[in-house]
Write a protein that holds these residues in place. Structure first.
Motif, PDB file in Angstrom:
ATOM      1  N   ASP A  45      46.212  39.897  34.203  1.00 27.01           N
ATOM      2  CA  ASP A  45      45.737  41.067  34.934  1.00 27.01           C
ATOM      3  C   ASP A  45      46.454  41.127  36.281  1.00 27.01           C
ATOM      4  O   ASP A  45      46.453  40.162  37.045  1.00 27.01           O
ATOM      5  CB  ASP A  45      44.221  40.965  35.138  1.00 27.01           C
ATOM      6  CG  ASP A  45      43.637  42.193  35.792  1.00 27.01           C
ATOM      7  OD1 ASP A  45      44.322  43.245  35.792  1.00 27.01           O
ATOM      8  OD2 ASP A  45      42.511  42.108  36.314  1.00 27.01           O
ATOM      9  N   THR A  73      45.672  42.653  38.891  1.00 22.27           N
ATOM     10  CA  THR A  73      44.777  42.622  40.042  1.00 22.27           C
ATOM     11  C   THR A  73      44.342  41.201  40.387  1.00 22.27           C
ATOM     12  O   THR A  73      43.817  40.969  41.464  1.00 22.27           O
ATOM     13  CB  THR A  73      43.531  43.490  39.786  1.00 22.27           C
ATOM     14  OG1 THR A  73      42.866  42.999  38.625  1.00 22.27           O
ATOM     15  CG2 THR A  73      43.919  44.945  39.598  1.00 22.27           C
ATOM     16  N   ASP A  74      44.567  40.252  39.485  1.00 18.78           N
ATOM     17  CA  ASP A  74      44.226  38.851  39.729  1.00 18.78           C
ATOM     18  C   ASP A  74      45.397  38.186  40.448  1.00 18.78           C
ATOM     19  O   ASP A  74      46.353  37.715  39.832  1.00 18.78           O
ATOM     20  CB  ASP A  74      43.929  38.145  38.404  1.00 18.78           C
ATOM     21  CG  ASP A  74      43.386  36.745  38.619  1.00 18.78           C
ATOM     22  OD1 ASP A  74      43.208  36.336  39.790  1.00 18.78           O
ATOM     23  OD2 ASP A  74      43.160  36.051  37.611  1.00 18.78           O
ATOM     24  N   HIS A  75      45.307  38.152  41.770  1.00 16.44           N
ATOM     25  CA  HIS A  75      46.406  37.648  42.595  1.00 16.44           C
ATOM     26  C   HIS A  75      46.649  36.160  42.353  1.00 16.44           C
ATOM     27  O   HIS A  75      47.804  35.721  42.288  1.00 16.44           O
ATOM     28  CB  HIS A  75      46.100  37.913  44.073  1.00 16.44           C
ATOM     29  CG  HIS A  75      47.207  37.549  44.994  1.00 16.44           C
ATOM     30  ND1 HIS A  75      48.406  38.216  45.012  1.00 16.44           N
ATOM     31  CD2 HIS A  75      47.310  36.569  45.933  1.00 16.44           C
ATOM     32  CE1 HIS A  75      49.202  37.680  45.907  1.00 16.44           C
ATOM     33  NE2 HIS A  75      48.561  36.679  46.498  1.00 16.44           N
ATOM     34  N   GLN A  76      45.609  35.383  42.198  1.00 17.14           N
ATOM     35  CA  GLN A  76      45.761  33.935  42.007  1.00 17.14           C
ATOM     36  C   GLN A  76      46.459  33.624  40.682  1.00 17.14           C
ATOM     37  O   GLN A  76      47.296  32.730  40.612  1.00 17.14           O
ATOM     38  CB  GLN A  76      44.400  33.233  42.073  1.00 17.14           C
ATOM     39  CG  GLN A  76      44.491  31.729  42.053  1.00 17.14           C
ATOM     40  CD  GLN A  76      45.334  31.177  43.214  1.00 17.14           C
ATOM     41  OE1 GLN A  76      45.222  31.633  44.351  1.00 17.14           O
ATOM     42  NE2 GLN A  76      46.172  30.200  42.929  1.00 17.14           N
ATOM     43  N   ALA A  77      46.134  34.380  39.635  1.00 16.15           N
ATOM     44  CA  ALA A  77      46.783  34.158  38.345  1.00 16.15           C
ATOM     45  C   ALA A  77      48.276  34.465  38.437  1.00 16.15           C
ATOM     46  O   ALA A  77      49.101  33.750  37.867  1.00 16.15           O
ATOM     47  CB  ALA A  77      46.135  35.034  37.274  1.00 16.15           C
TER      48      ALA A  77
END
Length: 180
Positions: free
Chosen positions: A107, A109-113
């Motif tokens: 995703d 929007t998932d900055h950490q991923a």
């Protein structure tokens, strides 16, 4: 150089440019286009009787006649001699080895991923560098030994020694980073 010398050099260059432009002969201006009724009328093109014989362009021949004489030759000869255009049965690949770049599948929007994915790519790049550096180091060391046997100057040998040292240093840093 100080500022005064730069200003003097710039001023002399500008003056030289100005003198050259003022002393050279001016180019003639383009004559204006005449009115349409002043132009000479075009004579009609003569008919070509023999299309199979090549014709030379006559200086007295009009442009249309010259074009007609050559296009009639091309049209009759080309359609009889050339095969029709078809698409090739095989299209070669452009790249020698297709590169498959891994793309982020998560995703957005998932900055950490995304940061984890980027860190994983960076780690893979560093691991490939460590492997490639070992091969390059052995190659450079063999070339260095050959250079010593041939009696190359120390200055040229030092370049290879410095490259080997830099590769070993970077390889050691990346290995230690990988173990931590």
């Amino acid at each position: 150089m100080n500022k005064k010398a730069i200003y003097i050099i710039t001023g002399v260059a500008c003056l030289g440019f100005l003198v050259i432009n003022l002393t050279t002969e001016r180019k003639r201006e383009i004559a204006p286009i005449r009115a349409a009724d002043d132009l000479t009328p075009v004579t009609p093109a003569p008919q070509i009787n023999n299309a199979s014989a090549p014709t030379a362009i006559n200086p007295d021949m009009t442009a249309e006649a010259a074009i007609d004489s050559h296009t009639s030759l091309k049209n009759t000869d080309a359609s009889q001699q050339l095969p029709p255009i078809t698409t090739p049965s095989y299209l070669p690949v452009i790249a020698k080895n297709p590169i498959s770049a891994s793309q982020f599948q998560g995703d957005l929007t998932d900055h950490q991923a995304y940061l984890d994915f980027h860190k994983q790519q960076q780690t893979q790049l560093e691991q490939r560098f460590v492997i490639a550096a070992q091969q390059k180091i052995t190659n450079l060391e063999s070339l260095l030994e050959k250079g010593r046997q041939k009696g190359l100057p120390q200055r040229q040998l030092q370049v290879a020694i410095d490259k080997i040292a830099a590769l070993k240093d970077m390889q050691a840093k990346l290995k230690s980073k990988d173990t931590n």
